[in-house]
Design a protein around this motif. Structure first.
Motif, PDB file in Angstrom:
ATOM      1  N   ASP A   1       0.823  -1.209   0.000  1.00  0.00           N
ATOM      2  CA  ASP A   1       0.000   0.000   0.000  1.00  0.00           C
ATOM      3  C   ASP A   1       0.855   1.256   0.000  1.00  0.00           C
ATOM      4  OD1 ASP A   1      -1.112  -0.862   3.347  1.00  0.00           O
ATOM      5  OD2 ASP A   1       0.835  -0.095   2.682  1.00  0.00           O
ATOM      6  N   VAL A   2       2.178   1.117  -0.061  1.00  0.00           N
ATOM      7  CA  VAL A   2       3.091   2.242  -0.265  1.00  0.00           C
ATOM      8  C   VAL A   2       4.409   1.691  -0.797  1.00  0.00           C
ATOM      9  CG1 VAL A   2       4.026   2.203   2.096  1.00  0.00           C
ATOM     10  CG2 VAL A   2       4.079   4.331   0.774  1.00  0.00           C
ATOM     11  N   VAL A   3       5.051   2.466  -1.668  1.00  0.00           N
ATOM     12  CA  VAL A   3       6.374   2.128  -2.182  1.00  0.00           C
ATOM     13  C   VAL A   3       7.364   3.143  -1.631  1.00  0.00           C
ATOM     14  CG1 VAL A   3       7.840   2.030  -4.248  1.00  0.00           C
ATOM     15  CG2 VAL A   3       5.548   1.017  -4.287  1.00  0.00           C
ATOM     16  N   VAL A   4       8.479   2.679  -1.118  1.00  0.00           N
ATOM     17  CA  VAL A   4       9.564   3.553  -0.665  1.00  0.00           C
ATOM     18  C   VAL A   4      10.717   3.384  -1.649  1.00  0.00           C
ATOM     19  CG1 VAL A   4      11.242   4.046   1.144  1.00  0.00           C
ATOM     20  CG2 VAL A   4       8.866   3.492   1.746  1.00  0.00           C
ATOM     21  N   ALA A   5      11.061   4.469  -2.345  1.00  0.00           N
ATOM     22  CA  ALA A   5      12.105   4.450  -3.371  1.00  0.00           C
ATOM     23  C   ALA A   5      13.389   5.007  -2.780  1.00  0.00           C
ATOM     24  CB  ALA A   5      11.684   5.282  -4.575  1.00  0.00           C
ATOM     25  N   LEU A   6      14.481   4.248  -2.873  1.00  0.00           N
ATOM     26  CA  LEU A   6      15.776   4.629  -2.321  1.00  0.00           C
ATOM     27  C   LEU A   6      16.728   4.920  -3.472  1.00  0.00           C
ATOM     28  CD1 LEU A   6      15.872   1.731   0.282  1.00  0.00           C
ATOM     29  CD2 LEU A   6      15.310   4.116   0.769  1.00  0.00           C
ATOM     30  N   GLY A   7      17.083   6.180  -3.655  1.00  0.00           N
ATOM     31  CA  GLY A   7      17.961   6.565  -4.761  1.00  0.00           C
ATOM     32  C   GLY A   7      17.907   8.065  -4.973  1.00  0.00           C
ATOM     33  N   GLY A   8      18.067   8.481  -6.229  1.00  0.00           N
ATOM     34  CA  GLY A   8      17.976   9.888  -6.580  1.00  0.00           C
ATOM     35  C   GLY A   8      16.725  10.165  -7.395  1.00  0.00           C
ATOM     36  N   ASP A   9      16.652  11.373  -7.946  1.00  0.00           N
ATOM     37  CA  ASP A   9      15.459  11.755  -8.697  1.00  0.00           C
ATOM     38  C   ASP A   9      15.243  10.873  -9.924  1.00  0.00           C
ATOM     39  OD1 ASP A   9      14.710  13.723  -6.973  1.00  0.00           O
ATOM     40  OD2 ASP A   9      15.463  15.387  -8.171  1.00  0.00           O
ATOM     41  N   GLY A  10      16.318  10.485 -10.599  1.00  0.00           N
ATOM     42  CA  GLY A  10      16.171   9.620 -11.760  1.00  0.00           C
ATOM     43  C   GLY A  10      15.521   8.292 -11.403  1.00  0.00           C
ATOM     44  N   PHE A  11      15.932   7.717 -10.276  1.00  0.00           N
ATOM     45  CA  PHE A  11      15.331   6.460  -9.836  1.00  0.00           C
ATOM     46  C   PHE A  11      13.890   6.672  -9.400  1.00  0.00           C
ATOM     47  CE2 PHE A  11      14.503   3.083  -6.698  1.00  0.00           C
ATOM     48  CZ  PHE A  11      14.676   1.986  -7.529  1.00  0.00           C
ATOM     49  N   MET A  12      13.608   7.823  -8.799  1.00  0.00           N
ATOM     50  CA  MET A  12      12.237   8.130  -8.405  1.00  0.00           C
ATOM     51  C   MET A  12      11.328   8.169  -9.635  1.00  0.00           C
ATOM     52  SD  MET A  12      10.182   8.781  -5.911  1.00  0.00           S
ATOM     53  CE  MET A  12       8.796   9.746  -5.300  1.00  0.00           C
ATOM     54  N   LEU A  13      11.781   8.807 -10.699  1.00  0.00           N
ATOM     55  CA  LEU A  13      10.986   8.840 -11.928  1.00  0.00           C
ATOM     56  C   LEU A  13      10.750   7.425 -12.454  1.00  0.00           C
ATOM     57  CD1 LEU A  13      12.537  11.886 -13.847  1.00  0.00           C
ATOM     58  CD2 LEU A  13      10.332  11.787 -12.670  1.00  0.00           C
ATOM     59  N   GLN A  14      11.784   6.598 -12.400  1.00  0.00           N
ATOM     60  CA  GLN A  14      11.648   5.207 -12.843  1.00  0.00           C
ATOM     61  C   GLN A  14      10.574   4.487 -12.031  1.00  0.00           C
ATOM     62  OE1 GLN A  14      15.353   2.958 -13.017  1.00  0.00           O
ATOM     63  NE2 GLN A  14      14.260   1.079 -12.503  1.00  0.00           N
TER      64      GLN A  14
END
Length: 254
Positions: free
Chosen positions: A36-49
């Protein structure tokens, strides 16, 4: 809102992978399809992915900065993550849809959260005709490139090209040239979010052009049509007081 099932995703960088191991050890791991939630660990490029990969699920994404750029990310910290997620503020953004027609007759459709750009692919400047809602607005733009940016993407490539920063919720797109040679003083335009923008490549054999949707290239285009997709909603979570609207205002006074 309390989130019970967290899916952690991380970029391949060592620092992001170390953060992934730490987070999974503390909070467990769920598949994206059941989270029910995704936590993305990285930079803005990975966030867009991650936003592209979760576009159909409408699951909110909370980014934590483990990269070099973190405009869309929150500060990293392993402690009290459930409490941070519960207190987070949500921003909903819509992507652009790019329809690109290539020299060989093939067509490519891609989504872009930040921007769609057209860039010269040879030694000579590109020549482009620009139409808005079916009406030609600029018969010929000679330039290194041009882009159409959303409000969420206005601080990225658009800002580097001296385009305007757009407030979230402004329902405006930024049309920004790069190194415009003719008209020499043309600085771009602000367009309604619902506008359909078309670029036709002139003299494409002599002046080849590629199109990028969030840095995903399509070579040898002869025309590109772009429109907003309000039916696709990306949900991004930010720590209180550090939401996207506040970041866009702060950026203008930096």
């Amino acid at each position: 809102m309390a989130f019970q099932r967290i899916a952690f995703l991380a970029s391949p960088s060592p620092v992001a992978q170390a953060a992934l191991a730490e987070m999974v050890a503390l909070y467990g791991q769920h598949d994206v399809g059941e989270a029910d939630v995704v936590v993305a660990l990285g930079g803005d490029g990975f966030m867009l992915q991650c936003l592209h990969e979760t576009k159909g699920a409408e699951v909110p994404v909370y980014g934590m900065n483990r990269g070099t750029i973190g405009f869309l990310m929150n500060a990293y910290g392993a402690e009290d993550l459930p409490a941070r997620l519960a207190a987070a503020e949500e921003t909903v953004i819509n992507p652009l849809e790019m329809h690109a027609l290539c020299v060989d007759g093939s067509e490519t459709v891609q989504l872009a959260i930040n921007e769609v750009s057209l860039l010269r692919a040879g030694p000579q400047a590109a020549k482009l005709r620009i139409s808005v809602d079916g009406k030609v607005r600029l018969e010929e733009l000679v330039c290194d490139g041009v882009l159409l940016a959303t409000a969420a993407g206005s601080t990225a490539y658009n800002y580097s090209a001296h385009g305007p920063i757009l407030p979230i919720g402004s329902d405006v797109l930024a049309l920004t040239p790069m190194a415009a040679f003719r008209p020499r003083r043309w600085r771009g335009a602000l367009l309604p979010k619902g506008a359909v923008v078309r670029f036709d490549v002139l003299e494409h054999e002599k002046r080849p052009v590629r199109s990028d949707a969030d840095s995903r290239p399509v070579p040898d285009v002869i025309s590109v049509e772009i429109r907003s997709k309000p039916e696709i909603r990306h949900h991004i979570l930010f720590d209180p007081g550090h939401g996207l609207e506040e970041r866009l205002i702060v950026e203008q006074f930096a």
